[in-house]
Enzyme design. Structure first.
Site, short mmCIF file in Angstrom:
data_model
loop_
_atom_site.label_atom_id
_atom_site.label_comp_id
_atom_site.label_asym_id
_atom_site.label_seq_id
_atom_site.Cartn_x
_atom_site.Cartn_y
_atom_site.Cartn_z
N ALA A 9 42.95 41.77 37.10
CA ALA A 9 41.89 41.68 36.08
C ALA A 9 40.89 40.59 36.44
CB ALA A 9 42.51 41.40 34.71
N ARG A 15 29.62 46.89 36.70
CA ARG A 15 29.15 48.23 36.28
C ARG A 15 29.17 48.39 34.75
NH1 ARG A 15 33.09 51.23 40.42
NH2 ARG A 15 34.08 49.18 40.22
C1 UD1 Z 1 39.69 50.67 42.76
C2 UD1 Z 1 40.25 51.14 44.09
C3 UD1 Z 1 39.92 52.61 44.26
C4 UD1 Z 1 40.51 53.40 43.09
C5 UD1 Z 1 40.04 52.84 41.75
C6 UD1 Z 1 40.81 53.46 40.62
C7 UD1 Z 1 40.22 49.24 45.63
C8 UD1 Z 1 39.55 48.61 46.81
N1 UD1 Z 1 39.68 50.38 45.18
O1 UD1 Z 1 38.30 50.81 42.83
O2 UD1 Z 1 40.48 53.10 45.47
O3 UD1 Z 1 40.15 54.76 43.18
O4 UD1 Z 1 40.27 51.42 41.70
O5 UD1 Z 1 40.30 53.11 39.37
O6 UD1 Z 1 41.23 48.73 45.17
N2 UD1 Z 1 39.93 43.10 40.70
C9 UD1 Z 1 40.47 41.86 40.93
N3 UD1 Z 1 39.91 41.06 41.89
C10 UD1 Z 1 38.85 41.46 42.63
C11 UD1 Z 1 38.31 42.75 42.41
C12 UD1 Z 1 38.87 43.56 41.43
O7 UD1 Z 1 41.44 41.47 40.27
O8 UD1 Z 1 38.39 40.68 43.48
C13 UD1 Z 1 40.51 43.94 39.62
C14 UD1 Z 1 39.47 44.39 38.61
O9 UD1 Z 1 39.37 43.44 37.54
C15 UD1 Z 1 40.00 45.73 38.14
C16 UD1 Z 1 40.81 46.22 39.33
O10 UD1 Z 1 41.04 45.11 40.18
O11 UD1 Z 1 40.83 45.64 37.02
C17 UD1 Z 1 40.08 47.31 40.10
O12 UD1 Z 1 38.84 46.79 40.53
P1 UD1 Z 1 37.52 47.67 40.47
O13 UD1 Z 1 36.39 46.85 40.94
O14 UD1 Z 1 37.41 48.31 39.13
O15 UD1 Z 1 37.87 48.73 41.58
P2 UD1 Z 1 37.28 50.18 41.75
O16 UD1 Z 1 35.96 50.09 42.41
O17 UD1 Z 1 37.35 50.92 40.48
CA CA Z 2 37.94 50.41 38.43
#
Ligand code: UD1
Ligand code: CA
Length: 445
Positions: A9, A15
Site C-alpha cells: 500500500a 491515477r
Molecule cells: C500491478 C502489477 C500488474 C497487475 C496489477 C493488478 C506490478 C509491477 N504490476 O500493477 O502486473 O496486473 O497490479 O492490479 O506489480 N505499491 C507499493 N509500492 C510501490 C508501488 C506500488 O507498495 O512502490 C503498491 C500500491 O500501493 C498498490 C499495489 O502495490 O496497492 C499495486 O501497485 P499499482 O501501482 O496499483 O500497480 P499496477 O500498475 O496496478
Molecule cells: Ca493497481
C-alpha cells in the site's frame, strides 16, 4: 498451513487524481485497504502492511479501525526513493533483503483489491505450489500486467508500459495476488533490477526469475469479482457496485424485502434484524441498524437505530437517532434524537430531542436547537400533542400530557396538564378586502 501476509500500500496512486491516498478511498463506507486487512486477519496472525506515500494517515486509519488486532499487524516503510515499485515494497533497508515475516509461506496482496474475501484467499492458497500467481481473463485488459503462459506454466509477466502491441493483445492478466516461499524471496529479491519503462523494481519480474531458474509457476485462475484492482475513480465505482450487490444479496438472503434492490445503497456496517422492508432509492449509511421496520422510498438514514417503525418516504434520519415504535413521515429530518412511540408525519425538524410514547408532532414543528453558538436539548414527555407549525426553542422541557396550540413559539418549559398557546389573537375586519384592492368602490359594498 500458517501463512504471513504482506499487503502493498505504498504506491502514489496517481491515477486516482486525488489528494486522499488511494487505499483510503472508500467503497460502501469503508476504506479499500481496511477490507483487505479484515479478510487477511481471518486467515493469518502475521499481517505486514507496506506504506510510503501518506504513511502516517494510512497507519492512523488502520490502527483506529483494527485496534483489537494490532498485535497481528506490522507496518513497514518502503525505501521508496531507492527501491520504488511493487518489488521494492518487499525489500527492507538498503540491501534488497526481504521484510522479516513470521511464517515460511507468504501471501502477497496488492492493497487496491478491496473485493477479496476469506474464501477467495483460501481457494487461492489451497491451489498453490511453492510459488503461485493469481490470473484472470479480461476482454479489456488495459492497465494490467499481461501474463505469458506456456505449457500451463507462467513464463513471464509484462507490464502494460513495457508491452509490445502483440503482448498488449493478450487477455490473461496478473491479478495482483501471489504466494512465495520466504527462502525464494530471500534469494531472488536482491536479483531484481529496475531496467524497465518505469524504472521500478517489479514484483512481477520474480516470476521471470523463477522460470529461468527452473521453478514452475502455475497460473491460478481467480474470480475477477474478487480480485479486480482499483486504480481510478471509475474502477472505484465498479468495485463498489460489486460490493453493493454482495451486501444487498446477503440482506435479502437473511430475510429483508428489497424493492428494486439495484437502487438501494447500503454500507458495510449496516445490519438488519427481524422482518424488514426497504423501498427503492433508500440510502443506509454507517452503523445503521434496522430492526423489524419498513423504510419507504428515498429515505436516508445515517448511523442510527430504527426498531418496529415506519420511516419515510423521503425522511432524513441523521446520526445518533434511536427510533422505536414510531411513525416518521415524509420530509421529516431527525438528528441525535430519541423517539419512542411517536408520530411525526410531515415536514419537521427534530434535533437533539427526546420524545415519549403517545406524543404527536404536527406538520411543520421545529426544534430550534441551535442558538448560533451552542446546541441545546428539548425533552418532551408522553402524550404530548404538538400543534402544527410550532417552534420549540431549546433548551426546553415539556412534561407529559401537554397540549400545544398550532403556531406556538415555545420558549418556556411546560408542566403536566398545561395547554400552551402563544399567538396573536385573530382579528377579522369587515370589507377589508375591498378597501384594500378597490378603495374607490369599497363604500358601495
Ligand atoms: C500491478 C502489477 C500488474 C497487475 C496489477 C493488478 C506490478 C509491477 N504490476 O500493477 O502486473 O496486473 O497490479 O492490479 O506489480 N505499491 C507499493 N509500492 C510501490 C508501488 C506500488 O507498495 O512502490 C503498491 C500500491 O500501493 C498498490 C499495489 O502495490 O496497492 C499495486 O501497485 P499499482 O501501482 O496499483 O500497480 P499496477 O500498475 O496496478
Ligand atoms: Ca493497481
Amino acid at each position: 498451513m500458517p501463512v504471513s501476509i504482506i499487503i502493498l500500500a505504498a504506491g502514489a496512486g496517481s491515477r486516482m487524481r486525488s489528494s486522499l491516498p488511494k487505499v483510503l478511498h472508500k467503497i460502501c463506507g469503508q476504506a479499500m485497504l481496511s477490507y483487505s486487512v479484515t479478510e487477511a486477519l481471518k486467515i493469518s496472525d502475521d499481517i505486514h502492511i507496506v506504506l510510503f506515500f501518506h504513511h502516517q494517515k494510512i497507519r492512523e486509519y488502520i490502527q483506529n479501525i483494527h485496534q483489537n488486532d494490532l498485535n497481528k499487524i506490522t507496518f513497514h516503510l518502503q525505501n521508496h526513493s531507492k527501491y520504488p515499485g511493487t518489488g521494492g515494497a518487499l525489500m527492507q533497508g538498503d540491501d534488497q533483503k526481504c521484510l522479516p515475516v513470521k511464517h515460511d509461506n507468504i501471501l502477497i496482496l496488492n492493497g487496491d483489491m478491496p473485493l477479496i474475501t476469506k474464501e477467495s484467499l483460501e481457494g487461492f492458497l489451497t491451489a498453490r505450489s511453492s510459488i503461485a500467481l493469481g490470473v484472470f481473463e479480461l476482454t479489456n485488459p488495459h492497465g494490467y500486467g499481461r501474463v505469458i503462459i506456456k505449457d500451463d506454466k507462467v513464463s513471464q509477466i509484462i507490464e502494460e508500459k513495457d508491452a509490445s502491441p502483440a503482448i498488449k493483445a493478450l487477455k490473461t492478466i496478473n491479478a495482483g495476488v501471489y504466494v512465495f516461499e520466504k527462502k525464494f524471496l530471500q534469494t531472488y529479491l536482491p536479483k531484481l533490477k529496475d531496467t524497465n519503462a518505469q524504472k521500478e523494481y517489479y514484483l512481477t519480474d520474480l516470476i521471470d526469475l523463477a522460470t529461468k531458474n527452473h521453478i514452475d509457476v502455475p497460473p491460478i485462475f481467480v474470480n475477477p469479482k474478487h480480485f479486480m484492482g482499483v486504480n481510478s475513480k471509475l474502477e472505484l465505482s465498479k468495485a463498489q457496485d460489486v460490493m453493493l450487490e454482495r451486501l444487498r444479496d446477503q440482506a435479502m438472503e437473511q430475510g429483508v424485502i428489497m424493492h428494486a434492490p439495484q437502487t438501494i445503497y447500503l454500507e458495510t456496517g449496516v445490519s438488519f434484524a427481524g422482518e424488514c422492508e426497504i423501498e427503492p432509492g433508500v440510502c443506509l449509511y454507517g452503523q445503521t441498524k434496522i430492526i423489524n421496520s419498513h423504510i419507504k422510498a428515498h429515505s436516508v438514514i445515517e448511523d442510527s437505530t430504527i426498531e418496529d417503525s415506519h420511516i419515510g418516504p423521503m425522511a432524513h434520519i441523521r446520526p445518533k437517532c434511536n427510533i422505536s415504535q414510531s411513525h416518521i413521515g415524509n420530509f421529516v429530518e431527525l438528528k441525535a434524537s430519541k423517539l419512542s412511540g411517536v408520530k411525526a408525519g410531515h415536514l419537521s425538524y427534530l434535533g437533539d430531542c427526546e420524545i415519549g410514547a403517545g406524543s404527536n408532532v404536527g406538520a411543520g414543528v421545529i426544534t430550534c436547537n441551535y442558538d448560533g453558538k451552542a446546541k441545546h436539548k428539548t425533552i418532551i414527555g408522553k402524550n404530548v400533542f404538538i400543534g402544527s407549525d410550532s417552534q420549540l426553542v431549546a433548551p426546553l422541557k415539556i412534561a407529559s400530557n401537554v397540549l400545544i396550540g398550532s403556531g406556538t413559539t415555545m420558549t418556556k418549559d411546560a408542566k403536566e396538564g398545561d395547554l400552551v398557546i402563544s399567538r396573536v389573537r385573530q382579528e377579522n375586519k369587515s370589507w377589508g378586502f375591498y378597501k384594500f384592492f378597490t378603495p374607490d368602490q369599497a363604500d358601495k359594498k
